[in-house]
Design an enzyme around this catalytic site. Sequence first.
Site, PDB file in Angstrom:
ATOM      1  N   HIS A   1       0.721  -1.273   0.056  1.00  0.00           N
ATOM      2  CA  HIS A   1       0.131   0.095  -0.107  1.00  0.00           C
ATOM      3  C   HIS A   1       0.715   1.337   0.074  1.00  0.00           C
ATOM      4  O   HIS A   1       0.287   2.358  -0.197  1.00  0.00           O
ATOM      5  CB  HIS A   1      -1.101  -0.023   1.097  1.00  0.00           C
ATOM      6  CG  HIS A   1      -2.075  -1.178   1.304  1.00  0.00           C
ATOM      7  ND1 HIS A   1      -2.636  -1.261   0.169  1.00  0.00           N
ATOM      8  CD2 HIS A   1      -2.215  -1.956   2.222  1.00  0.00           C
ATOM      9  CE1 HIS A   1      -3.523  -2.405   0.485  1.00  0.00           C
ATOM     10  NE2 HIS A   1      -3.337  -2.736   1.559  1.00  0.00           N
TER      11      HIS A   1
ATOM     12  N   ASP B   1      -2.483 -10.578  -2.663  1.00  0.00           N
ATOM     13  CA  ASP B   1      -2.983 -10.287  -1.378  1.00  0.00           C
ATOM     14  C   ASP B   1      -4.622  -9.829  -1.722  1.00  0.00           C
ATOM     15  O   ASP B   1      -4.859  -9.280  -2.590  1.00  0.00           O
ATOM     16  CB  ASP B   1      -2.233  -9.024  -0.919  1.00  0.00           C
ATOM     17  CG  ASP B   1      -2.642  -8.511   0.341  1.00  0.00           C
ATOM     18  OD1 ASP B   1      -2.036  -8.930   1.462  1.00  0.00           O
ATOM     19  OD2 ASP B   1      -3.772  -7.832   0.659  1.00  0.00           O
TER      20      ASP B   1
ATOM     21  N   HIS C   1      -6.187  -7.293  -0.703  1.00  0.00           N
ATOM     22  CA  HIS C   1      -6.220  -5.852  -0.711  1.00  0.00           C
ATOM     23  C   HIS C   1      -5.329  -5.400  -1.968  1.00  0.00           C
ATOM     24  O   HIS C   1      -4.444  -5.822  -2.278  1.00  0.00           O
ATOM     25  CB  HIS C   1      -5.753  -5.279   0.373  1.00  0.00           C
ATOM     26  CG  HIS C   1      -6.640  -5.553   1.661  1.00  0.00           C
ATOM     27  ND1 HIS C   1      -5.752  -6.307   2.778  1.00  0.00           N
ATOM     28  CD2 HIS C   1      -7.856  -5.235   2.070  1.00  0.00           C
ATOM     29  CE1 HIS C   1      -7.019  -6.619   3.346  1.00  0.00           C
ATOM     30  NE2 HIS C   1      -7.932  -5.861   3.455  1.00  0.00           N
TER      31      HIS C   1
ATOM     32  N   ASP D   1      -4.689 -13.112   3.148  1.00  0.00           N
ATOM     33  CA  ASP D   1      -5.752 -12.661   3.693  1.00  0.00           C
ATOM     34  C   ASP D   1      -6.945 -13.072   2.864  1.00  0.00           C
ATOM     35  O   ASP D   1      -8.143 -12.426   3.041  1.00  0.00           O
ATOM     36  CB  ASP D   1      -5.859 -11.123   4.013  1.00  0.00           C
ATOM     37  CG  ASP D   1      -4.971 -10.262   2.964  1.00  0.00           C
ATOM     38  OD1 ASP D   1      -4.744 -10.787   1.995  1.00  0.00           O
ATOM     39  OD2 ASP D   1      -4.742  -9.106   3.470  1.00  0.00           O
TER      40      ASP D   1
HETATM   41  C1  OKP Z   1      -3.150  -4.529   4.487  1.00  0.00           C
HETATM   42  B1  OKP Z   1      -2.502  -5.602   3.614  1.00  0.00           B
HETATM   43  C2  OKP Z   1      -9.388  -2.972   9.611  1.00  0.00           C
HETATM   44  C3  OKP Z   1      -9.784  -2.543   8.375  1.00  0.00           C
HETATM   45  C4  OKP Z   1      -8.949  -2.505   7.184  1.00  0.00           C
HETATM   46  C5  OKP Z   1      -6.557  -1.611   6.445  1.00  0.00           C
HETATM   47  C6  OKP Z   1      -6.291  -2.920   5.722  1.00  0.00           C
HETATM   48  C7  OKP Z   1      -4.866  -3.006   5.580  1.00  0.00           C
HETATM   49  C8  OKP Z   1      -4.408  -4.360   4.751  1.00  0.00           C
HETATM   50  N1  OKP Z   1      -9.153  -1.798  10.396  1.00  0.00           N
HETATM   51  N2  OKP Z   1      -7.842  -1.465   7.364  1.00  0.00           N
HETATM   52  O1  OKP Z   1      -3.177  -5.289   2.181  1.00  0.00           O
HETATM   53  O2  OKP Z   1      -2.941  -7.038   4.147  1.00  0.00           O
HETATM   54 ZN    ZN Z   2      -4.323  -7.287   2.450  1.00  0.00          ZN
END
Ligand code: OKP
Ligand code: ZN
Length: 343
Positions: free
Chosen positions: A160, A196, A198, A285
């Site tokens: 990110h 990933d 996200h 994830d």
């Molecule tokens: C990072 B990586 C929970 C909501 C999600 C950010 C997620 C970041 C993911 N507080 N907030 O891509 O696994």
């Molecule tokens: Zn993620």
Amino acid sequence: MRTILSPRHAAHAGNVELDAGAILPAYEMPSRAEIIKARVAEVGLGPITEPDEHELATARKVHDPAYLAFLPTVWPEWEKAGRGGTAMPYVFPTRGLRGDVPPQAIEAKLGFYAFDGGATFVKGTWEAIKSSHDTALTAAGLVRSGEPAAFALCRPPGHHAGSNFMGGYCFINNAAVAAQSFIDAGARRVSVLDIDYHHGNGTQQIFYARADVQVVNLHGDPMTEYPYFLGHADERGEGEGHGFNHNFPMPAGTDWSGWSAALDRACDLVAGHAPDVLIVSLGVDTFERDPISNFRLSSADYPRMGRRIAQLGLPTLFVMEGGYAVDEIGINAVGVLTGFEEG
Ligand code: OKP
Ligand code: ZN
């Protein structure tokens, strides 16, 4: 394959995050890396060694030097301002505000260099960020010197983080620095395959106008999933980079049948780029029991994923990103790697 891991990752600990109306211990916690390490040892994936120290010169080619210089100052400045706990961004130069004037107050600088409140600092955070960067570059060096694959067990993650911003638990974009290191060492083309849950908005942004580093992302649809503001299918790259960025957003509930179909298309795109090296931004994830994600992959799917990636027949650097179902993170992450080695 060899695993690179620094014990210094554990200095980034005890931080909190904002989550759905509450302040909770951060999901991105030290046990994640330790459980993956234990699983690497349990299955005998290969040696586990510590990274060498690396200069930030390569990182300065993918990140704004002023942003990189800011990162180690955060905790000392936060303490000097009389604060403790977790340093966290909370005011941002969004539309209608000046995003071109770096402010002086530490809480303002945090927001100036961030897109969310998820990049948090405690005393040891910079030490961990630097060790994660060193881990990626050390593992990249193994692949450069002829190892068919290596595993950078990076923590904190990186995908990110963009050229001049942090967010989503990420500070330095470890995969992007590794990609740049391959280019600097003579690679003509590199592909980054981000699996990933996200969208890897930072990696996309860093390479968006470049044709040498192809970026392919499989992720939850940003209409409903973090990071929300990037990751749509129509983002194809710009200028010379047009056609070298590919997004595969997928709906909540996607299981192996839908996800693996996207992986096949993504792998075809990677093969079409004919890269000298492949970097896999490895997040697990996508797992059905991940606490902050909504895909439905099972533990048996991760070795399948590794086998599919191995079919590309490319020198491959795996860079750890997310995965928050801590009890199963070792089985799932290492499952990809053992599947890859089985080919
Ligand atoms: C990072 B990586 C929970 C909501 C999600 C950010 C997620 C970041 C993911 N507080 N907030 O891509 O696994
Ligand atoms: Zn993620």
